[in-house]
Design an enzyme around this catalytic site. Structure first.
Site, PDB file in Angstrom:
ATOM      1  CE  LYS A  64      -2.128  -1.181   4.272  1.00  0.00           C
ATOM      2  NZ  LYS A  64      -3.409  -0.840   3.850  1.00  0.00           N
TER       3      LYS A  64
ATOM      4  CE  LYS B 116      -1.824   4.433   3.045  1.00  0.00           C
ATOM      5  NZ  LYS B 116      -3.684   3.706   3.019  1.00  0.00           N
TER       6      LYS B 116
ATOM      7  CB  THR C 102      -9.921  -1.342  -1.713  1.00  0.00           C
ATOM      8  OG1 THR C 102      -8.784  -1.310  -2.117  1.00  0.00           O
ATOM      9  CG2 THR C 102     -11.239  -0.451  -1.053  1.00  0.00           C
TER      10      THR C 102
ATOM     11  CE  LYS D 116      -7.650  -4.297  -4.866  1.00  0.00           C
ATOM     12  NZ  LYS D 116      -7.087  -3.248  -4.690  1.00  0.00           N
TER      13      LYS D 116
HETATM   14  C1  F58 Z   1      -7.680   5.812   0.271  1.00  0.00           C
HETATM   15  N1  F58 Z   1      -7.489   7.426  -0.362  1.00  0.00           N
HETATM   16  C2  F58 Z   1      -8.122   5.960   1.728  1.00  0.00           C
HETATM   17  N2  F58 Z   1      -6.343   9.222  -0.987  1.00  0.00           N
HETATM   18  O1  F58 Z   1      -7.354   5.480   2.525  1.00  0.00           O
HETATM   19  C3  F58 Z   1      -8.455   4.631   2.430  1.00  0.00           C
HETATM   20  O2  F58 Z   1      -8.893   3.828   2.899  1.00  0.00           O
HETATM   21  C4  F58 Z   1      -9.770   4.364   1.113  1.00  0.00           C
HETATM   22  O3  F58 Z   1     -10.016   2.688   1.424  1.00  0.00           O
HETATM   23  C5  F58 Z   1      -9.691   4.183  -0.526  1.00  0.00           C
HETATM   24  O4  F58 Z   1      -9.190   5.562  -0.100  1.00  0.00           O
HETATM   25  C6  F58 Z   1     -11.001   4.259  -1.247  1.00  0.00           C
HETATM   26  O5  F58 Z   1     -12.049   4.266  -0.421  1.00  0.00           O
HETATM   27  C7  F58 Z   1      -6.547   7.397  -0.628  1.00  0.00           C
HETATM   28  O6  F58 Z   1      -7.034   6.760  -1.541  1.00  0.00           O
HETATM   29  C8  F58 Z   1      -5.956   9.289  -1.695  1.00  0.00           C
HETATM   30  O7  F58 Z   1      -4.534   8.767  -2.667  1.00  0.00           O
HETATM   31  C9  F58 Z   1      -4.803  10.979  -1.467  1.00  0.00           C
HETATM   32  C10 F58 Z   1      -5.862  11.379  -2.774  1.00  0.00           C
HETATM   33  C11 F58 Z   1      -5.162  13.071  -3.452  1.00  0.00           C
HETATM   34  C12 F58 Z   1      -3.699  13.003  -2.712  1.00  0.00           C
HETATM   35  C13 F58 Z   1      -3.652  12.578  -1.323  1.00  0.00           C
HETATM   36  C14 F58 Z   1      -3.914  11.391  -1.366  1.00  0.00           C
END
Ligand code: F58
Length: 910
Positions: A583, A589, A694, A698
C-alpha cells in the site's frame, strides 16, 4: 517467442524481417472486427499489424504483437461501445457521472479479453502467430492515473457499473505522466517519470468533436440587468479522450472520458516565433501542457498549489459543460426539457473533495450561461451532486487559499461566498442552537492569517448525499468530522462500504483458484454474484477440496516467487509463510510496526540454537508501496525495510527461516501477482485512521488471512469471515484519544520487546544510515513528529502476540487451509457490484439500461433487489436474508431466517 516458432515452422528465418513475412504468409491479414474463431482472430491481429502500423514493417515481436492484439480487441469493443451510446441515447435513462481526479486502471488487455470472454480464442490465435498470450499481455504498461486506494476504487467502480449495465460515465484527466515509477537504490526510493503514453495507448479514442473552452483568471463583469459574466483571462481547450470500459459478459460498454488541455492555433504567436522569441510565442501552449502533465503536482510551492487547483477546475468545467450539453440534446415527449428535470436525468458523484469545484461551476453555468435564477440553480445543483469522503486525516482535508481562488476563479468565489452567506443565514434563523458552531461549520474560514475555503464543508452543504466508505468510517464522520451537520440533515449522511471487482481481483488474477471455486460450487455465477462464495463454507474441512485449494495457492506462490527473484534478485522459499503488506507508505498505515516486528523476529532467531530455529515457522515478509516524493519519514521507512532485507537475506544462519523483501514499484499489475500468492496480509493501521482499505478485501477474497486492527473495513471483513479467522490486535478507535492523552501525560510504559527492536537498529545492525529521526518519532511524549502519534509502541506487544498466534496456526496445515477457505467464502459482501448497486439505488436513483433489451423486471438494476446473502457473524447480519441473481437475466429471490437455507439453495441451483 516469434523467432522460436518461426524456426520450428522450418522457414529457416533468422531475421525479424522474415518473422513478420512468415507469420503473415501463414495467416492472411484480413479485417475481421468481430472474429470469433481463432483463425479469424489471428487474421484480424495480423491485419492490424500490417495496416494499422506503428512500427517499421520488419518486426512482429511481443511488443508489436501486443499493439496489434490490443487493436483487434478494440475493434470488438468499439462496436459494443457505439451500440451502448446509441442505446442510452434512445432510451434516455437517468445517468451517473463519476468525477474523479484519479483512476488506477492497470492493464486493459487481459481485463478486456476476460470481460469479453474471448481468452481462449485470443490465446490460440496468438499461438498461430508464434506468441503466448501471457507474454503479450505483459507488454502493456499500467495506466496509473492515480495514487492509491481512491483511484483504484474508481476503476473498480467503472468495471461494476459496466457489468451491472448501469448508464454511467467516468470523467477524469489524461495525465501525461501518471504515478511515478519507484526505483530502489542505495539511497532508498528514487522517483522516475512513468511515460505510459510513450508509444501511444491503443485504448483511447480521441473525440475531435468533443472540445470545450475552460477559462482561468479574468474578472467578473456586471451586465445592466444585474446578471454577471466571467470574462478575460486565459482560455484553454478541453479535448475528450474516451477509454472503453467493458462489462463482464455483457454487451454494455461504458466510457471513461479523460480530458486533455490544449491551446488553439490562435494562441500561437507566429510573429514572435519568427522573431526568435520561441518561449513567448507559445506561452499559452506550454501553460496548457502543464495542466495535464502530471498526476498530483507537488504542492509545496504556491505554483504547485495553483497548478493542482487548475487541474481540479479543468476536470469540473469540461465535464459539466459536456453533461449539460448532453442534457440539452435530449427531448422529452413534448420536445422540451426543463432545468428542474436536470436532477432526474443527471447524478454527479464527487470522488472526495478534489472535484468540489463542480458545485460552483454548475451554479455558474446554470445562472450565467443559461439564465437560471439562484434558487432554481441551487435546487438543481444540490439535487444533482453527491459527495464521497475518503479520509478523516485533517491534513488531507482540502483547504484552498481564498486569495488564490479569487485570482484564478473570481466568479466561483462570488458563488461560494453566496452559498456560505445563505448557509449562515439559515443557521441563524432556524438553528440558533448551532450558532456557536458556525465558525467551524461555515465554508469560508476567514482567519486573517490564512483565509481559506473549506472544500469538505462546501461539499456537505451543497450535496444531497454524503457517504463514508466503510461503516466505522461513516460512523466517525457522523460522530466527529461532520457531527454538527447531522442534526440539520440527518438523512444526508450514509455509508457505502467499499468493494473490489471480483473479475480483476480473483477471476483473472487467480485462474487456478477460480477454477476450483467454479468446480466445487458447480457454477461460475459467483463472478457476478459474489455472495455465492458462501457455498464454499461447507467444503472448508473437506480434504479433497483442501488439497486442491492448497495446490492452487502453491501455484500462485511459485509464480510470485519467480517474480520476486526477477525483480529483486532475492530467492524466496515457497514453503515459507508469505506475509505481505502493500500500500502507499504512510505512518498511519504503520509499515514501521511491521518492520520493527520483523527486526525483533530476526534478533530472536539469531539468539536461538540451530535446533530451536527448526521449530519456528519460516516466513517471507514482503513490503511494498510508494512514498510521496516529499514525505521524508515514509522514505526512511522504505530505506529501513530494504536495509533490513539486505542483512537478513544474506545471513546464512537465519535466512531459511526469515526473508524480508521490499517489493519495488508496487502497482496494479504487481498487485495481481502478489495478492493471489499471499497467505497473510498485514492491515495494521492505527484504529480510526484508515477510512476503509480495499486491498484487505482483495487479500481476503484470495484466501489470505489478515492480521489487523479494528480499523476501516477490517471490522466488516472480520464480521463476515468470522472472528476466529482473523488475527486481531491493537487499540480500538475509541481508545485512541485517551491513549494519546496518557502518553502526553507521561504514562506510557513501553514493552521491553519494543525497546529491544529499536535498540537493535540504533546499534547499527542494519547499516550506517541515520535512522534516528525515524526512531525519534516514536520517542518523547509530545511535539510535532514525536510522541508516537500513531501508537506503534502501544500496539507493539499485542501485535507480537498476534504474530505468535499466526505462527502457531500456520503449523496446523488443515486449520490454516480451513481458515483460508473461510476467508474467501466470507468475502461476498466486498464485491464492488454490491457497493455500486447501493450507490445506484440509495444515492443516484438510476436503473440498469441493458443493451440487449432484456430487463430484469421493474426496478431493473441489482440496486433495487435484495442481492446479499448475509452470512456475517455480526449481530446485525444474523438475520440471513437471502436472494440470488441468476446470470443477469432472471432473479431467484429467496428469504430465509435459516442459515442452512443458503447452502440448500445453492444445491438447488446446481
Ligand atoms: C483512500 N484514500 C483511503 N487517498 O485512505 C482508503 O482507506 C480507502 O479505502 C480508499 O481511499 C478508497 O475509499 C486515498 O487513496 C488518496 O490517494 C489521496 C489522493 C489525493 C492526494 C492525497 C492522497
Amino acid at each position: 517467442m516469434a523467432t522460436t516458432s518461426v524456426k520450428s515452422n522450418g522457414a529457416g528465418a533468422t531475421t525479424t524481417a522474415t518473422v513478420s513475412a512468415v507469420s503473415s504468409s501463414k495467416v492472411p491479414p484480413v479485417a475481421r472486427p468481430l472474429a470469433g474463431e481463432p483463425e479469424e482472430v489471428a487474421s484480424n491481429i495480423n491485419y492490424h499489424a500490417q495496416f494499422s502500423p506503428h512500427f517499421s514493417p520488419f518486426k512482429f515481436e511481443p511488443e508489436q504483437a501486443y499493439f496489434a492484439t490490443a487493436e483487434s480487441v478494440r475493434d470488438r469493443l468499439v462496436q459494443q461501445w457505439n451500440e451502448t451510446y446509441i442505446h442510452y441515447h434512445k432510451e434516455d435513462p437517468k445517468q451517473t457521472y463519476y468525477l474523479s481526479m484519479e483512476y488506477l486502471q492497470g492493464r486493459a488487455l487481459s481485463n478486456a479479453i476476460g470481460n469479453l470472454d474471448i481468452r481462449d480464442a485470443y490465446g490460440e490465435a496468438l499461438n498461430k502467430l508464434g506468441h503466448q498470450l501471457e507474454e503479450i499481455v505483459e507488454q502493456e504498461k499500467d495506466a496509473a492515473l492515480g495514487n492509491g486506494g481512491l483511484g483504484r476504487l474508481a476503476s473498480c467502480f467503472l468495471d461494476s457499473m459496466a457489468t451491472l449495465n448501469l448508464p454511467a460515465w467516468g470523467y477524469g484527466l489524461r495525465y501525461r505522466y501518471g504515478l511515478f515509477k519507484q526505483r530502489i537504490t542505495k539511497e532508498g526510493q528514487e522517483e522516475i517519470a512513468e511515460d505510459w503514453l510513450e508509444k501511444f495507448s491503443p485504448w483511447e479514442v480521441v473525440r475531435h468533436d468533443v472540445v470545450f473552452p475552460v477559462r482561468f483568471f479574468g474578472h467578473v463583469e456586471v451586465n445592466p440587468d444585474g446578471s454577471r459574466k466571467w470574462v478575460g483571462g486565459d482560455i484553454m481547450q478541453a479535448l475528450a479522450y474516451d477509454v472503453p470500459i467493458p462489462g463482464y459478459k455483457t454487451k454494455n460498454t461504458i466510457s471513461l472520458r479523460l480530458w486533455e488541455a490544449r491551446a488553439s492555433s490562435d494562441d500561437f504567436n507566429l510573429f514572435l516565433f519568427n522573431d526568435g522569441q520561441y518561449e513567448s510565442a507559445s506561452q499559452l501552449h506550454s501553460r496548457a501542457q502543464q495542466i495535464c502533465a502530471v498526476l498530483y503536482p507537488g504542492d509545496a510551492t504556491e505554483n504547485g498549489k495553483l497548478l493542482r487547483l487548475k487541474q481540479q477546475f479543468f476536470l469540473c468545467s469540461a465535464s459539466l459543460q459536456d453533461i449539460i450539453l448532453r442534457f440539452k440534446e435530449r427531448k422529452n415527449d413534448k420536445g422540451l426539457w426543463k432545468w428542474s428535470e436536470f436532477p432526474s436525468k443527471v447524478a454527479v458523484q464527487l470522488n472526495d473533495t478534489h472535484p468540489t469545484l463542480a458545485i460552483p461551476e454548475l451554479m455558474r453555468l446554470l445562472m450565467d450561461n443559461e439564465g437560471v435564477g439562484w434558487d432554481e440553480a441551487w435546487n438543481v445543483t444540490t439535487r444533482t451532486i453527491a459527495y464521497t469522503n475518503h479520509t478523516v486525516l485533517p491534513e488531507a482535508l482540502e483547504k484552498w487559499s481564498q486569495s488564490v481562488m479569487w485570482k484564478l476563479l473570481p466568479r466561483h468565489m462570488e458563488i461560494i461566498e453566496e452559498i456560505d452567506k445563505r448557509f449562515i443565514t439559515m443557521i441563524r434563523t432556524t438553528r440558533i442552537d448551532l450558532q456557536s458552531k458556525l465558525p467551524s461549520m461555515c465554508i469560508l474560514d476567514n482567519n486573517p492569517q490564512k483565509p481559506v475555503v473549506r472544500m469538505a464543508n462546501l461539499c456537505v452543504v451543497s450535496s444531497h448525499a454524503v457517504n463514508g466508505v466503510a461503516q466505522l468510517h461513516s460512523d466517525i464522520l457522523k460522530a466527529e468530522l461532520f457531527a454538527d451537520y447531522v442534526s440539520i440533515w440527518p438523512k444526508k449522511f450514509q455509508n457505502k462500504t467499499n468493494g473490489v471487482t471480483p473479475r480483476r481481483w480473483l477471476r483473472f488474477c487467480s485462474p487456478e483458484l477460480s477454477n476450483i471455486i467454479t468446480k466445487w460450487l458447480k457454477t461460475e455465477q459467483w463472478v457476478t454474484n459474489l455472495d455465492l462464495l458462501v457455498g464454499l463454507r461447507e467444503f472448508a474441512e473437506n480434504s479433497d477440496f483442501q488439497e486442491e485449494w492448497s495446490s492452487a495457492k502453491m501455484a500462485n506462490k511459485l509464480r510470485l516467487a519467480r517474480y520476486i527473484l526477477g525483480a529483486t534478485g532475492v530467492s524466496i522459499d515457497p514453503n515459507s509463510l508469505f506475509d505481505i503488506q502493500v500500500k502507499r507508505i504512510h505512518e498511519y498505515k504503520r509499515q514501521l510496526l511491521n518492520i520493527l516486528g520483523a527486526i525483533y523476529r530476526y534478533k530472536k532467531l539469531k539468539e536461538m540454537s540451530a535446533e530451536e530455529r527448526k521449530t519456528t515457522t519460516p516466513r517471507t515478509i514482503m513490503i511494498g508501496g510508494k512514498a510521496f516524493a516529499t514525505y521524508t519519514n515514509a522514505k526512511r521507512i522504505v530505506k529501513l525495510v530494504d536495509d533490513v532485507g539486505a542483512v537478513v537475506n544474506s545471513d546464512p544462519e537465519v535466512n531459511s527461516y526469515l526473508k524480508v523483501v521490499f517489493v519495488p514499484n508496487y502497482n496494479v499489475s504487481v498487485a495481481e501477482l502478489l495478492i493471489p500468492g499471499s497467505e497473510l496480509s498485514q492491515y495494521i493501521s492505527t484504529a480510526g485512521m484508515e477510512a476503509s482499505g480495499t486491498s484487505n478485501m482483495k487479500f481476503a477474497l484470495n484466501g489470505c488471512l489478515i492480521i489487523g486492527t479494528l480499523d476501516g473495513a477490517n471490522v466488516e471483513i472480520r464480521e463476515e469471515i468470522g472472528e476466529e479467522n482473523f488475527f486481531l490486535f491493537g487499540a480500538t478507535a475509541d481508545e485512541v484519544p485517551r491513549l494519546r492523552k496518557e502518553r502526553e501525560n507521561g504514562l506510557f510504559k513501553p514493552d521491553p520487546r519494543f525497546e529491544e527492536a529499536k535498540q537493535f537498529i540504533r546499534s547499527g545492525a542494519f547499516g550506517s544510515y541515520d535512522y534516528n529521526p525515524l526512531l525519534d518519532s516514536l520517542e518523547g511524549n509530545s511535539g510535532y513528529g514525536r510522541g508516537d502519534y500513531f501508537l506503534v509502541g502501544h500496539d507493539f506487544p499485542s501485535y507480537m502476540d498476534a504474530q505468535d498466534r499466526v505462527d502457531e496456526a500456520y503449523k496446523d496445515r488443515k486449520r490454516w487451509l480451513k481458515m483460508s477457505i473461510l476467508s474467501t467464502a466470507g468475502s461476498g459482501k466486498f464485491s464492488s457490484d454490491r457497493t455500486i448497486s447501493q450507490y445506484a439505488k440509495e444515492i443516484w436513483n438510476i436503473e440498469e439500461c441493458r443493451l440487449d433489451g432484456r430487463k430484469e423486471g421493474k426496478n431493473k438494476s441489482n440496486s433495487n433487489k435484495k442481492t446479499r446473502i448475509s452470512h456475517g457473524r455480526g449481530k446485525e447480519q444474523r438475520m440471513c436474508l437471502t436472494a440470488i441473481t441468476l446470470c443477469n437475466n432472471g432473479v431467484v429471490e429467496q428469504r430465509s431466517t435459516d442459515p442452512c437455507a443458503d447452502t440448500r439453495m445453492l444445491e438447488e441451483l446446481k
